[in-house]
Design a protein around this motif. Structure first.
Motif, mmCIF file in Angstrom:
data_model
loop_
_atom_site.group_PDB
_atom_site.id
_atom_site.type_symbol
_atom_site.label_atom_id
_atom_site.label_comp_id
_atom_site.label_asym_id
_atom_site.label_seq_id
_atom_site.Cartn_x
_atom_site.Cartn_y
_atom_site.Cartn_z
ATOM 1 N N ILE A 1 -12.487 -8.387 4.406
ATOM 2 C CA ILE A 1 -12.005 -9.647 5.478
ATOM 3 C C ILE A 1 -10.836 -9.542 6.045
ATOM 4 O O ILE A 1 -10.632 -9.838 7.089
ATOM 5 N N LYS B 1 -14.338 -8.518 -1.756
ATOM 6 C CA LYS B 1 -14.646 -9.187 0.221
ATOM 7 C C LYS B 1 -13.414 -9.516 0.873
ATOM 8 O O LYS B 1 -12.483 -9.702 1.663
ATOM 9 N N ARG B 2 -12.294 -10.387 -0.003
ATOM 10 C CA ARG B 2 -11.825 -11.157 0.077
ATOM 11 C C ARG B 2 -10.531 -10.059 0.989
ATOM 12 O O ARG B 2 -9.436 -10.502 1.793
ATOM 13 N N LEU C 1 -18.788 -6.063 -2.044
ATOM 14 C CA LEU C 1 -18.645 -7.479 -2.042
ATOM 15 C C LEU C 1 -17.134 -8.388 -3.308
ATOM 16 O O LEU C 1 -16.784 -9.171 -3.493
#
Length: 677
Positions: free
Chosen positions: A22, A18-19, A15
């Motif tokens: 994703i 996470k960007r 996390l």
């Protein structure tokens, strides 16, 4: 406090980035979507364009790029007829039987088994039978009927090629992003582990070889990196790919798609079973890797002893035993992987194709025309594609389990209770040290110190002497708070050391060990330890104060002379002088010399003694010494025996007592004395 599971902790690390992850998954989704349009396009090409010429043809009055001239009339496929077209009376249908094509001026009312007898076509479906007059088409005529389909086919194929290029771009981006995220995660994890190693209590290292700890920082974190780079990337990719395939299958045929969905629980069940079987072997493998690293580290450190005492064969045998155990467990895991992974995929693949054959062979034959060749091709294509991610998932299970075990080992280290890091500074204390009724045990059962009481005032030199195991080093360990006491009290300037943050307590302490440790770098950096608060001038002054400039200024680069690991290119005396300079540069309020002159020749010792007479002014100095000549001028000498202070006083007072100190002194002078009770 409830312990967080390994999986959740790995997820929390993910996390942090996470960007990036994703974004990579979004790119992956687009890539999969673009790639999976292939079978749909192929189905459209086969059913609507290649097999589409068997659709009904209707006579039209005007010619365009979708019309075909046959027997002097213009025909257009019924699906291509628009309201602007003027429709005639004639109609036509193309029928393929075997490798030949025929035309009939009637539309087939139903389809089924086809038979040609001369100029007559018979279509049989169950109890139904229909007969049509036909005319065989020449190759030129066949090509004419295919001519309107060439342009749409080229457009569709070009569109698919464009999608593949886009998919390739997104796949590249996905791989790059996921690997960047994985490398960042492991960089952060290694940093956390290394920082935590600096915080764990000293006793953590007492019973753990350095090689085993190194293995957790390097080998185990590398296995976790493979988890993020390969395993999770494969699982993400395969998961999205399989999802896309199942969506496509539902668009094609809901019933068969539901049947193929049975693969999901089968794979999930296999993952659970495999992890249970492989967990034992992976734990043993990682443990043996740590043992091997520990032994290699120990062997390198002790290589002079191994060679001097001819222990090569024994050490080699011990290593071979560990290596063979590692080999054995690796083979058992390999056997498990070989027995199951590819076999599982093969069974699933064959079972799925049996269902496919039954479904299309048994069901579609009774409903002729409902299942098209394009549909069959698309299903076979998607099922073939489906088993690639299944294979990837199964093949990564071994790596997944290895990474999980490695993660447990890394988090086990991170879960070790560390020393709290307190903010702020503490002013330099005076250096008044007092031990009051201190009793201490390393294991909680055997006391190594018993009711220790003494006081050292600012500027005093206190010597600790005694036989090996008498408790001298334990007193210093407690003073530095490497260990905490349960009985008694230790104070500095009246402040209980247990109430002081450890880094504050040690900030104004310095220590010189019997075997000095030098880091890879330069002589200057080994004195300052790259502390920005210690200037180059202070470093040089400290080295000159201890007399180290005599040999340093003869070196090619002098104070910037490179130092290898542990200072292997320097003599024991030179290393010790640098260690003294390090302690002096930090200007401690309390200075501890732990057998600091044991490995130094008499001339160097005299030089250091002269320097110490200057630098110990204004600071409290503790000296642990076996060589009694180094402590003649100590203000207070404490004689320890089996954890107790049995004598105290200065050199002359202890000699007059003719007790244990006197006995030790006489033995070092080479005189025989009777045993003093």
């Amino acid at each position: 406090m409830k312990r967080i599971s390994t999986g959740k902790r790995l997820f929390h690390y993910a996390l942090l980035y996470k960007r990036t992850i994703i974004f990579a998954l979004v790119m992956l989704t687009f890539a999969v979507a673009a790639e999976l349009t292939g079978p749909f396009i192929a189905k459209k090409v086969i059913d609507e364009h290649m097999r589409g010429i068997e659709s009904p043809w209707i006579e039209v009055e005007t010619k365009d790029d979708q019309t075909v001239e046959y027997n002097g009339l213009f025909y257009k496929r019924s699906s291509n007829v628009t309201e602007q077209d003027t429709v005639g009376d004639a109609q036509l249908q193309i029928v393929q039987v075997g490798r030949s094509f025929y035309s009939t001026n009637q539309h087939l009312s139903f389809d089924g088994d086809r038979e040609v007898n001369g100029q007559q076509l018979t279509v049989i479906k169950g109890n139904q039978e229909a007969t049509y007059q036909i005319e065989k088409l020449s190759q030129k005529e066949i090509f004419a009927f295919y001519q309107p389909e060439i342009k749409p086919i080229v457009i569709l194929l070009s569109f698919y090629v464009g999608l593949l290029v886009i998919a390739g771009f997104f796949q590249y981006g996905k791989t790059l992003m996921l690997q960047k995220a994985a490398n960042r995660i492991i960089q952060k994890m290694r940093k956390d582990v290394f920082e935590h190693i600096q915080r764990v209590p000293i006793q953590y290292f007492d019973n753990r070889p350095a090689g085993k700890i190194v293995s957790r920082v390097t080998n185990d974190t590398e296995a976790i990196r493979e988890l993020y780079v390969k395993v999770l990337a494969t699982f993400f990719t395969s998961g999205i790919y399989m999802t896309g395939i199942f969506v496509a299958l539902f668009f094609l045929d809901t019933r068969l798609a539901l049947i193929t969905l049975l693969l999901v629980p089968i794979i999930a069940l296999w993952v659970i079973v495999y992890r249970k079987l492989a967990s034992k072997y992976n734990h043993l493998i990682r443990t043996r890797v740590s043992d091997i690293n520990g032994m290699i580290n120990e062997s390198i450190q002790g290589m002079p002893i191994i060679r001097a005492f001819q222990r090569k064969e024994q050490i080699t045998k011990e290593f071979e035993d560990l290596n063979y155990e590692h080999f054995t467990y690796q083979n058992k895991l390999l056997s498990l992987n070989s027995l199951t992974s590819h076999n599982l995929v093969g069974v699933l693949r064959n079972g799925t194709f049996v269902v496919l054959i039954w479904y299309f062979g048994g069901q579609s034959m009774d409903a002729a025309g409902i299942i098209s060749i394009g549909m069959l091709y698309a299903f076979v294509d998607y099922l073939n594609r489906l088993f690639q991610p299944v294979t990837d998932i199964v093949n990564q299970l071994a790596q997944l389990e290895q990474a999980r075990v490695a993660s447990e080992r890394v988090f086990e280290l991170l879960d070790e209770k560390g020393e709290n890091v307190a903010e702020g500074e503490i002013s330099r204390y005076e250096g008044n040290v007092q031990f009051t009724n201190v009793t201490f045990s390393y294991d909680g059962e055997h006391d190594v110190l018993k009711n220790i009481n003494f006081q050292a005032s600012k500027g005093e030199t206190v010597a600790l002497v005694g036989h090996t195991g008498s408790g001298k080093s334990s007193i210093i360990n407690l003073l530095f708070r490497y260990y905490d006491i349960e009985k008694g009290k230790i104070t500095i300037d009246g402040n209980d050391v247990s109430a002081l943050p450890r880094q504050h307590l040690r900030k104004h302490m310095g220590i010189v060990l019997q075997d000095p440790f030098l880091f890879t770098g330069t002589i200057s950096s080994n004195v300052s330890l790259d502390n920005p608060n210690i200037s180059e001038e202070q470093v040089i002054k400290a080295l000159k104060d201890v007399g180290a400039d005599r040999f340093i200024e003869k070196l090619p680069k002098q104070y910037d002379e490179p130092v290898l690991e542990k200072g292997s290119t320097l003599s024991a005396g030179e290393r010790q002088l640098i260690s003294f300079a390090r302690a002096l540069a930090y200007d401690p309020a309390i200075l501890i010399l732990d057998e600091a002159t044991a490995n130094i020749d008499t001339e160097t010792e005299a030089m250091i003694q002269q320097a110490l007479n200057i630098v110990k002014e204004g600071r409290t100095t503790f000296i642990i010494a076996h060589r009694l000549s180094t402590i003649r001028n100590a203000d207070q000498i404490l004689v320890l025996d089996q954890g107790e202070i049995v004598e105290r006083g200065n050199h002359e007072e202890l000699l007059r007592q003719k007790g244990k100190y006197y006995q030790m002194h006489q033995l070092q002078l080479g005189k025989e004395v009777s045993r003093v009770s």
